[in-house]
Design a protein around this motif. Structure first.
Motif, short mmCIF file in Angstrom:
data_model
loop_
_atom_site.label_atom_id
_atom_site.label_comp_id
_atom_site.label_asym_id
_atom_site.label_seq_id
_atom_site.Cartn_x
_atom_site.Cartn_y
_atom_site.Cartn_z
N ARG A 195 0.82 -1.21 0.00
CA ARG A 195 0.00 0.00 0.00
C ARG A 195 0.85 1.27 0.00
O ARG A 195 1.92 1.31 0.60
CB ARG A 195 -0.93 0.00 1.22
N ASP A 196 0.33 2.28 -0.66
CA ASP A 196 1.03 3.55 -0.76
C ASP A 196 1.30 4.16 0.61
O ASP A 196 2.37 4.72 0.87
CB ASP A 196 0.21 4.52 -1.62
N GLU A 197 0.34 4.02 1.53
CA GLU A 197 0.51 4.62 2.85
C GLU A 197 1.65 3.95 3.62
O GLU A 197 2.36 4.60 4.40
CB GLU A 197 -0.79 4.57 3.66
N PHE A 198 1.85 2.66 3.39
CA PHE A 198 2.98 1.97 4.03
C PHE A 198 4.30 2.50 3.48
O PHE A 198 5.24 2.77 4.23
CB PHE A 198 2.90 0.46 3.81
N ILE A 199 4.40 2.61 2.16
CA ILE A 199 5.63 3.09 1.54
C ILE A 199 5.98 4.50 2.03
O ILE A 199 7.12 4.78 2.39
CB ILE A 199 5.51 3.08 0.00
N LYS A 200 4.99 5.37 2.07
CA LYS A 200 5.22 6.75 2.54
C LYS A 200 5.66 6.75 4.01
O LYS A 200 6.56 7.51 4.41
CB LYS A 200 3.97 7.59 2.35
N SER A 201 5.03 5.92 4.80
CA SER A 201 5.37 5.83 6.22
C SER A 201 6.80 5.33 6.40
O SER A 201 7.57 5.87 7.20
CB SER A 201 4.39 4.89 6.93
N LEU A 202 7.16 4.26 5.68
CA LEU A 202 8.50 3.71 5.80
C LEU A 202 9.54 4.71 5.31
O LEU A 202 10.63 4.82 5.89
CB LEU A 202 8.62 2.40 5.01
N ASN A 203 9.21 5.45 4.26
CA ASN A 203 10.14 6.45 3.73
C ASN A 203 10.50 7.47 4.81
O ASN A 203 11.67 7.79 5.03
CB ASN A 203 9.50 7.16 2.53
N VAL A 204 9.48 7.94 5.52
CA VAL A 204 9.72 8.89 6.62
C VAL A 204 10.57 8.25 7.71
O VAL A 204 11.53 8.85 8.22
CB VAL A 204 8.39 9.39 7.20
N SER A 205 10.25 7.02 8.06
CA SER A 205 10.97 6.32 9.13
C SER A 205 12.45 6.11 8.77
O SER A 205 13.33 6.30 9.61
CB SER A 205 10.32 4.98 9.44
N LEU A 206 12.70 5.72 7.53
CA LEU A 206 14.08 5.51 7.10
C LEU A 206 14.87 6.81 7.11
O LEU A 206 16.04 6.84 7.50
CB LEU A 206 14.11 4.88 5.70
N ASN A 207 14.24 7.89 6.67
CA ASN A 207 14.90 9.19 6.69
C ASN A 207 15.30 9.57 8.11
O ASN A 207 16.40 10.06 8.36
CB ASN A 207 13.99 10.26 6.10
N LEU A 208 14.37 9.34 9.05
CA LEU A 208 14.63 9.67 10.44
C LEU A 208 15.68 8.75 11.05
O LEU A 208 16.55 9.17 11.81
CB LEU A 208 13.34 9.59 11.25
N ALA A 209 15.59 7.46 10.72
CA ALA A 209 16.49 6.47 11.31
C ALA A 209 17.94 6.69 10.91
O ALA A 209 18.86 6.44 11.70
CB ALA A 209 16.05 5.06 10.90
N MET A 210 18.15 7.15 9.65
CA MET A 210 19.52 7.28 9.15
C MET A 210 19.93 8.72 8.88
O MET A 210 21.02 8.96 8.36
CB MET A 210 19.68 6.40 7.90
N ASP A 211 19.02 9.66 9.21
CA ASP A 211 19.31 11.08 9.00
C ASP A 211 19.77 11.31 7.56
O ASP A 211 20.84 11.88 7.30
CB ASP A 211 20.36 11.58 9.99
N TYR A 212 18.95 10.85 6.64
CA TYR A 212 19.32 10.84 5.22
C TYR A 212 18.04 10.98 4.41
O TYR A 212 17.00 10.46 4.82
CB TYR A 212 20.02 9.50 4.91
#
Length: 221
Positions: free
Chosen positions: A139-156
């Motif tokens: 689902r699109d909402e999962f991808i968007k959510s994970l994208n935010v989480s990855l950005n925060l997790a790796m500061d990237y």
């Protein structure tokens, strides 16, 4: 370590199936350098990894295969267990037994770690909400959510790109054709849950969906 960002390169989560191969063709069209990341989670058919390797070699794409065998231990299902029969149709309730809990989340997370080491921000994956088969991680909402989480997790600043999110299988065939890869996708990819390349077994849910889209596209090609 400071990583220099490279917007001229992309990482593709690559299984060797129809959707990820179409994404690989898309990436080849839009980026100067493409990395394919595939995953060995002791999937039922090793032919899947063989197909992925053959396609990468044909398209001259650098491929990395990551060991994800722990996923097999954690999430037994019909794609990792020979003694489990693949569901022929989607169940009335719950997810099909071809769904692997956490697979897309883990694959995208490891692909992101890989991408950051390469200085790459763009990650492509072939998930599609239009052909939703009861898989919540498409689902699109999962991808968007994970994208935010990855950005925060790796500061990237990762950008997870989903070229197929809003198109169905018929349109996916059309896109592959426009990208010059129709015959490659039809003959070299492995989408079949029973491990048969090309047009597959014709009976499993993946083959039925693939054929329905192909027939619809060929009718107007």
């Amino acid at each position: 370590m400071q990583h220099k960002k490279n917007k001229e390169a992309a990482v593709v989560v690559f299984s060797g199936g129809q959707d990820s191969t179409t994404c690989l063709l898309y990436a080849k069209k839009h980026y100067k350098k493409v990395y394919a990341v595939s995953f060995d989670y002791h999937q039922r058919h090793v032919a899947e990894l063989d197909a992925a390797k053959e396609i990468c070699e044909k398209l001259d794409v650098e491929q990395t295969i990551m060991d994800m065998t722990l996923l097999n231990q954690l999430a037994p299902n019909s794609l990792t267990r020979d003694d489990m029969k693949v569901d022929s149709d989607a169940p009335a309730e719950g997810t099909p037994n071809t769904f692997v809990d956490g697979r897309n989340m883990l694959f995208l997370t490891f692909a992101a770690v890989f991408a950051k080491q390469k200085g790459v921000t763009d990650i492509l994956t072939g998930v599609s909400q239009s052909d939703f088969s009861g898989y919540p991680d498409c689902r699109d909402e999962f991808i968007k959510s994970l994208n935010v989480s990855l950005n925060l997790a790796m500061d990237y600043e990762f950008d997870i790109i989903t070229p197929l999110m809003w198109i169905d299988k018929e349109e996916t065939w059309e896109l592959a054709d426009k990208l010059g890869g129709f015959d490659l996708v039809r003959n070299m990819t492995l989408t079949c849950y029973n491990g048969i390349k090309g047009d597959g077994c014709g009976n499993c849910p993946a083959c039925k969906l693939r054929k329905k889209g192909l027939d619809a596209y060929l009718a107007r090609r």
